[in-house]
Design a protein around this motif. Sequence first.
Motif, PDB file in Angstrom:
ATOM      1  N   ASP A  55       0.782  -1.228  -0.099  1.00 24.20           N
ATOM      2  CA  ASP A  55       0.172  -0.159   0.031  1.00 24.20           C
ATOM      3  C   ASP A  55       0.760   1.232   0.076  1.00 24.20           C
ATOM      4  O   ASP A  55       0.567   2.297  -0.727  1.00 24.20           O
ATOM      5  N   TYR A  56       1.714   1.175   0.843  1.00 19.43           N
ATOM      6  CA  TYR A  56       2.665   2.350   0.683  1.00 19.43           C
ATOM      7  C   TYR A  56       3.414   2.521  -0.592  1.00 19.43           C
ATOM      8  O   TYR A  56       3.603   3.633  -1.052  1.00 19.43           O
TER       9      TYR A  56
ATOM     10  N   THR B 125       2.276   1.683  -3.438  1.00 22.30           N
ATOM     11  CA  THR B 125       1.282   1.894  -4.513  1.00 22.30           C
ATOM     12  C   THR B 125       0.930   3.553  -4.191  1.00 22.30           C
ATOM     13  O   THR B 125       1.045   4.330  -5.221  1.00 22.30           O
ATOM     14  N   ASN B 126       1.026   3.878  -2.997  1.00 19.76           N
ATOM     15  CA  ASN B 126       1.002   5.480  -2.587  1.00 19.76           C
ATOM     16  C   ASN B 126       2.110   6.238  -3.287  1.00 19.76           C
ATOM     17  O   ASN B 126       1.813   7.397  -3.837  1.00 19.76           O
TER      18      ASN B 126
ATOM     19  N   ASN C 262       1.524   6.428  -7.161  1.00 18.71           N
ATOM     20  CA  ASN C 262       0.556   7.360  -7.199  1.00 18.71           C
ATOM     21  C   ASN C 262       0.724   8.708  -7.173  1.00 18.71           C
ATOM     22  O   ASN C 262       0.457   9.707  -7.780  1.00 18.71           O
TER      23      ASN C 262
ATOM     24  N   LEU D 221       3.150  10.262  -0.250  1.00 17.78           N
ATOM     25  CA  LEU D 221       2.100   9.567   0.430  1.00 17.78           C
ATOM     26  C   LEU D 221       0.777  10.021   0.367  1.00 17.78           C
ATOM     27  O   LEU D 221      -0.249   9.350   0.262  1.00 17.78           O
ATOM     28  N   ASN D 222       0.510  11.354   0.355  1.00 21.35           N
ATOM     29  CA  ASN D 222      -0.579  12.041   0.259  1.00 21.35           C
ATOM     30  C   ASN D 222      -0.455  13.629  -0.330  1.00 21.35           C
ATOM     31  O   ASN D 222       0.553  14.028  -0.594  1.00 21.35           O
TER      32      ASN D 222
ATOM     33  N   PRO E 286      -5.146  10.380   0.960  1.00 24.17           N
ATOM     34  CA  PRO E 286      -3.937   9.767   0.438  1.00 24.17           C
ATOM     35  C   PRO E 286      -4.011   9.868  -1.269  1.00 24.17           C
ATOM     36  O   PRO E 286      -5.114  10.014  -1.549  1.00 24.17           O
ATOM     37  N   ASN E 287      -2.672   9.497  -1.673  1.00 25.96           N
ATOM     38  CA  ASN E 287      -2.637   9.771  -3.065  1.00 25.96           C
ATOM     39  C   ASN E 287      -3.414   8.512  -3.975  1.00 25.96           C
ATOM     40  O   ASN E 287      -4.100   9.208  -5.050  1.00 25.96           O
ATOM     41  N   SER E 288      -3.615   7.524  -3.497  1.00 24.90           N
ATOM     42  CA  SER E 288      -4.606   6.513  -3.827  1.00 24.90           C
ATOM     43  C   SER E 288      -5.994   6.957  -4.044  1.00 24.90           C
ATOM     44  O   SER E 288      -6.748   6.593  -4.809  1.00 24.90           O
TER      45      SER E 288
END
Length: 294
Positions: free
Chosen positions: A137-138, A140-141, A144, A175-176, A190-192
């Motif tokens: 997840d980290y 992926t962020n 992104n 991250l964001n 969050p970027n996702s």
Amino acid sequence: MVELGKSKLEANERKRRIAFAVKVLAYMSLFFLQEILDWEKEPLLRRLSSLMDALIFLLAGNLLVSLGRLFLVRFYLRKKKSESLHSNFVLGINHIANLLNVVFFLFAVMIFFQIKPIEFLGSIALVAAAIAILSKDYITNMFNGLIIMFSDQITLGDYIQVTDQKGKIQDITLLNVVLMNDDGDLVLIPNSLILSFQVVNHSRQSIRRLTFEFELGNRPGLNVDRMEETLKAVLKPFKHEVKQDGLSLRAMEVRKEAVKMKLQIQLNTPSREAEKKIRRKINQTLIDLEHEAR
């Protein structure tokens, strides 16, 4: 404003070029010392040999990263006109440069402890794979975040809306996205989430407008034209901020107990302060109209 942003970027790049020149001098000094000193005969120098090797490797890697970064940013600033400039690109390059510097630092630590990097990486391959799965997840962020930085859909300073959050973009990290909302609070998105949900960029609209969606009780005497005239009268003190004939009120849905309405106001100014005052005035007027109807 864009010219000011470009000037600030260029000023930062001049400082980075000076820092690059200092690092070149430091690297040349260390390389010269390594060549002229006999590191095997002197016990003290023998102990410092691995430290010198690590520092030289770290500086060499940092210089390569800095050179590539300076070249890309300089090329970007020369090719891009001020009106199409977006600082996200430089932000993305900076984050990639930082990641590469971290990699070179880790290799330098291995050199200092006289660990062969290839053998070390081979020995921890399974551990690295497990870490990658746990931190997917980290990762992926991070990807992104880089996609957002290298796109020109949103950039620093834009006023956007994501789900129920609105605010001005203060920063974009790996991250964001950091927003400052109308209350002055920092909101981390969050970027996702940015890439998964609909994002409204109010700063890129060709026509700046305020939109209100509300419901009124479906009672006798409800008149859309009269309500529109009332709202126009309320906006008279804001004649410089609101376009002439820039107010539109229409019924979106008529039900037995309520009528869903939509109000749009076109603005002349990008001022957030004026927008906040108009929004508050309209909201209070709509509340008063509902109370009068009751």
